[in-house]
Structures are given as structure tokens and as C-alpha cells.
Design an enzyme around this catalytic site. Structure first.
Site, PDB file in Angstrom:
ATOM      1  N   GLY A 113       0.796  -1.232   0.000  1.00  0.00           N
ATOM      2  CA  GLY A 113       0.000   0.000   0.000  1.00  0.00           C
ATOM      3  C   GLY A 113       0.824   1.275   0.000  1.00  0.00           C
ATOM      4  N   ALA A 114       2.050   1.217  -0.511  1.00  0.00           N
ATOM      5  CA  ALA A 114       2.937   2.374  -0.406  1.00  0.00           C
ATOM      6  C   ALA A 114       3.174   3.057  -1.746  1.00  0.00           C
ATOM      7  CB  ALA A 114       4.268   1.941   0.213  1.00  0.00           C
ATOM      8  N   GLY A 115       2.351   2.714  -2.749  1.00  0.00           N
ATOM      9  CA  GLY A 115       2.481   3.377  -4.047  1.00  0.00           C
ATOM     10  C   GLY A 115       3.395   2.640  -5.013  1.00  0.00           C
ATOM     11  N   GLY A 117       2.714  -0.554  -6.118  1.00  0.00           N
ATOM     12  CA  GLY A 117       1.988  -1.571  -6.890  1.00  0.00           C
ATOM     13  C   GLY A 117       2.096  -2.977  -6.326  1.00  0.00           C
ATOM     14  N   SER A 118       2.136  -3.117  -4.997  1.00  0.00           N
ATOM     15  CA  SER A 118       2.300  -4.450  -4.403  1.00  0.00           C
ATOM     16  C   SER A 118       1.128  -5.370  -4.744  1.00  0.00           C
ATOM     17  CB  SER A 118       2.452  -4.343  -2.880  1.00  0.00           C
ATOM     18  OG  SER A 118       1.334  -3.681  -2.333  1.00  0.00           O
ATOM     19  N   SER A 119      -0.100  -4.855  -4.675  1.00  0.00           N
ATOM     20  CA  SER A 119      -1.238  -5.749  -4.913  1.00  0.00           C
ATOM     21  C   SER A 119      -1.267  -6.203  -6.367  1.00  0.00           C
ATOM     22  CB  SER A 119      -2.557  -5.077  -4.519  1.00  0.00           C
ATOM     23  OG  SER A 119      -2.710  -3.866  -5.206  1.00  0.00           O
ATOM     24  N   ALA A 120      -0.964  -5.308  -7.299  1.00  0.00           N
ATOM     25  CA  ALA A 120      -0.949  -5.699  -8.712  1.00  0.00           C
ATOM     26  C   ALA A 120       0.101  -6.775  -8.950  1.00  0.00           C
ATOM     27  CB  ALA A 120      -0.664  -4.484  -9.600  1.00  0.00           C
ATOM     28  N   ALA A 121       1.284  -6.622  -8.346  1.00  0.00           N
ATOM     29  CA  ALA A 121       2.361  -7.596  -8.561  1.00  0.00           C
ATOM     30  C   ALA A 121       1.967  -8.963  -8.012  1.00  0.00           C
ATOM     31  CB  ALA A 121       3.659  -7.099  -7.912  1.00  0.00           C
ATOM     32  N   ASP A 163      -1.318   0.008 -13.131  1.00  0.00           N
ATOM     33  CA  ASP A 163      -0.506  -0.897 -12.299  1.00  0.00           C
ATOM     34  C   ASP A 163      -0.381  -2.287 -12.908  1.00  0.00           C
ATOM     35  OD1 ASP A 163      -0.658   1.116 -10.450  1.00  0.00           O
ATOM     36  OD2 ASP A 163      -0.917  -0.269  -8.758  1.00  0.00           O
TER      37      ASP A 163
HETATM   38  O1  PMV Z   1      -0.868   3.915  -4.895  1.00  0.00           O
HETATM   39  P1  PMV Z   1      -1.095   3.024  -6.081  1.00  0.00           P
HETATM   40  O2  PMV Z   1       0.148   2.332  -6.544  1.00  0.00           O
HETATM   41  O3  PMV Z   1      -2.242   2.085  -5.866  1.00  0.00           O
HETATM   42  O4  PMV Z   1      -1.504   3.970  -7.308  1.00  0.00           O
HETATM   43  C1  PMV Z   1      -2.723   4.682  -7.328  1.00  0.00           C
HETATM   44  C2  PMV Z   1      -2.771   5.487  -8.589  1.00  0.00           C
HETATM   45  C3  PMV Z   1      -4.021   6.328  -8.793  1.00  0.00           C
HETATM   46  O5  PMV Z   1      -3.848   7.017 -10.020  1.00  0.00           O
HETATM   47  C4  PMV Z   1      -4.168   7.358  -7.684  1.00  0.00           C
HETATM   48  C5  PMV Z   1      -5.284   5.456  -8.855  1.00  0.00           C
HETATM   49  C6  PMV Z   1      -5.339   4.547 -10.063  1.00  0.00           C
HETATM   50  O6  PMV Z   1      -6.011   3.490  -9.974  1.00  0.00           O
HETATM   51  O7  PMV Z   1      -4.762   4.861 -11.110  1.00  0.00           O
END
Ligand code: PMV
Length: 327
Positions: A113-115, A117-121, A163
Site C-alpha cells: 500500500g505504499a504506491g 503496486g504491491s497488490s498488482a504484482a 498498475d
Molecule cells: O498507490 P497506487 O500504486 O495504488 O496507485 C494509485 C494510482 C491512482 O492514479 C491514484 C489510482 C489509479 O487506480 O490509477
């Protein structure tokens, strides 16, 4: 037994604005999630070794109803179970095998959850490993599409394709609505700063939507991010890393104006700039989590290590490999 891995990602440009149809450029990075899948008669048994969900083990019969007795928040457990459940449902659907069970082991170097893309990976690697275990080979594009459907379901329709496409394909990608493509990129010297926290993506996206609807100039800010991304694509094609850095700085300012930065993210961004990084910005939803800087010297990483509010700093080069099966 099959192990597959998939990379995390940073946004070079365009998060948040991508939700409103502007283009975004995420890049895969050399931090990966590994998922090992072994077929069994029925049910799912999930073990997560290296996540914030430390020692998280849950055994259940396919429904996400079994609440494990571990000391982490319900929402984190529900989210993790939702991603795995839906990912496995996609794999079974692709293989036409409804009545199988799996043992699933997750090891991830990507903070949750830190930006990054952990869940996508995790979802992308799980779909690859489970379909291979059932003797089916999907293209990375199909894995990306199925993983997107998982995120869309689990995140109540609040997901872009950015992601999941990036982590299935690897490298730098461009996403604008449903139009996703891999683009050429030079070797990018990413440095990541992590404040140890996480942002609430749903709340942050809702906040931007509200500001955009309230203020015309917030709406213009979202369009300005789209213009900036188009400039950025040009700089990427020309391999102009100094220009990329300047545009990243600009993008951080616009995200900050939209209300999605935080004190710790700003502190890390400024520490990176002061250390001589070519550019630095928050990555992903914001609110907390990670920043990304461009610097091919060790200076930014060192400066971040000494920055109050920064828990971890690491170098993570662009990863041109997307999802892959491991030996
Ligand atoms: O924080 P992340 O890696 O889940 O990225 C979110 C990116 C957003 O543009 C804010 C939302 C999205 O689904 O694109």
C-alpha cells in the site's frame, strides 16, 4: 509447483490524472513479488512470508470468510484475501478448472500500500503461477487484463489499468483509458524513499475528485498533469533524463496542489533535490508511502537514509522484465 514473479512499479508521471482519462507513465522496478502455487484437492491455503502481514497464514474453503487469528487490521486481511481469491478465480476461469484447490505462498519485496503496486504484482504473479500449474499459458496482455478485473472488483471500480499492465509487461508503459502500450525508455536511475506508511487510495482519489468538482482550477490542474505527461513522453523518447527530472518536480507540485502529498513525502522529495537528484516526486496515490527520485550517484540514497521520516531508501532500476516463471 510453479513459482512466478512480477515487478512493482513507480509512476514517472500521471497518477490521479489517469483516473480522469489523462495519460500516465508508470515504470516497472526491480523489486518483485514471488508467488508459488501448488495444486491440491480443494480449498485455498495462503501463506505470506515477507509482507506487512508477517506470518499471515489462512486456510479456507474458497470463500473469504475464514478470519485468521493474527494481529493485523481487518481491512488489510480482507483486501489481501480479496486479491488472492479473485486472482485464483481468474486463473481457474482461464484454465476451465473450477474444482481445484491450491497452496499459495507469497514472498514480496514490495512494501504494501505504499504506491509501488504491491497488490498488482501479487495478483499478476498469482494468475501466472496458478494457470501454469494447471497447464495453461496466458500471454502477459491477458494476465494484465485478468489482473485489472481483479483490482476493479476488489477496489469497487476505482482502478486504472496502469498498475496491472505495467507489472505484467515490465519496462515503461503508457496508459490512457483502455489504451495500454509499452514504450521505449532509457535506463532510469530510480531511487526510492519510503516513510514506512501507506495512503488510503480510495479516500485520496475521492478527495481529488471532490476538489476537481469544487474548483475549476483543480480541474485545470488535472489537465495540466495530462499536458505534462505528453511533454514527459517526448523527453523519454529523446532519452533526456534532465528534462524528465524537471518534469517530475513539476508533477510533484501539481499533485501537492491537489492535496495528496504529506509532510514526510515532501521532506523526502526535498532531501532528494538537495542531494542533487535530477527530480523527485511522490509515487502512487500519496498521503504517505514512497517517493521516487532520479539520481545515478549514491547521494540521494544516502541523504534519504538520514532524512527524518524516511524509514527506508533503496535504488531500484527500471525492470524490463514483466511477469515471469521462476525456475
Ligand atoms: O498507490 P497506487 O500504486 O495504488 O496507485 C494509485 C494510482 C491512482 O492514479 C491514484 C489510482 C489509479 O487506480 O490509477
Amino acid at each position: 509447483m510453479v513459482t512466478a514473479s512480477a515487478p512493482g512499479k513507480v509512476y514517472l508521471f500521471g497518477e490521479h490524472a489517469v483516473v480522469y482519462g489523462e495519460p500516465a507513465v508508470p515504470c516497472a522496478i526491480e523489486l518483485r513479488a514471488h508467488v508459488t502455487v501448488t495444486e491440491r484437492d480443494s480449498g485455498l491455503r495462503v501463506t505470506a512470508g515477507d509482507l506487512t502481514l508477517d506470518g499471515f497464514t489462512v486456510e479456507y474453503d474458497g470463500a473469504a470468510s475464514g478470519r485468521p487469528d493474527v494481529d493485523v487490521s481487518d481491512s488489510l486481511i480482507e483486501a489481501a484475501m480479496g486479491y488472492i481469491n479473485e486472482g485464483i478465480a481468474q486463473a481457474k476461469d482461464a484454465a476451465g478448472a473450477e474444482n481445484v484447490g491450491f497452496d499459495i505462498a507469497i514472498e514480496s519485496e514490495i512494501p504494501l500500500g505504499a504506491g509501488l503496486g504491491s497488490s498488482a504484482a501479487v495478483v499478476v504473479a498469482a494468475i501466472e503461477a496458478a494457470t501454469r500449474e494447471l497447464g495453461v499459458e496466458l500471454s502477459p496482455e491477458e494476465i494484465a487484463d485478468r489482473a485489472y478485473r481483479v483490482e476493479h472488483t476488489v477496489q469497487d471500480g476505482q482502478a486504472s489499468r496502469a498498475d496491472t499492465f505495467c507489472c505484467a509487461m515490465g519496462g515503461a508503459v503508457r496508459v490512457e483509458g483502455d489504451d495500454c502500450r509499452v514504450i521505449e525508455a532509457p535506463d532510469l536511475p530510480f531511487v526510492i524513499g519510503y516513510d514506512g506508511g501507506a495512503g488510503d487510495t480510495g479516500a485520496l482519489v475521492a478527495g481529488v475528485r471532490e476538489r476537481k468538482e469544487t474548483y475549476g482550477f483543480a480541474d485545470d490542474t488535472v489537465s495540466a498533469i495530462g499536458d505534462l505527461v505528453r511533454e514527459g513522453e517526448q523527453a523519454l523518447a529523446e532519452g533526456d533524463i534532465a528534462e524528465l527530472g524537471a518534469l517530475m518536480n513539476f508533477n510533484h507540485g501539481l499533485l501537492s496542489a491537489l492535496g495528496v502529498s504529506s509532510r514526510s513525502l515532501d521532506a523526502m522529495v526535498w532531501a532528494a533535490r538537495d542531494a542533487g537528484a535530477l527530480g523527485a516526486k511522490l509515487t502512487g496515490a500519496g498521503g504517505g508511502g514512497c517517493i521516487v527520485a532520479l539520481d545515478d550517484t549514491p547521494e540521494t540514497e544516502t541523504a534519504l537514509e538520514y532524512t527524518p521520516g524516511c524509514k527506508d531508501a533503496y535504488r531500484a532500476a527500471l525492470d524490463t522484465d514483466g511477469v515471469r516463471v521462476e525456475d
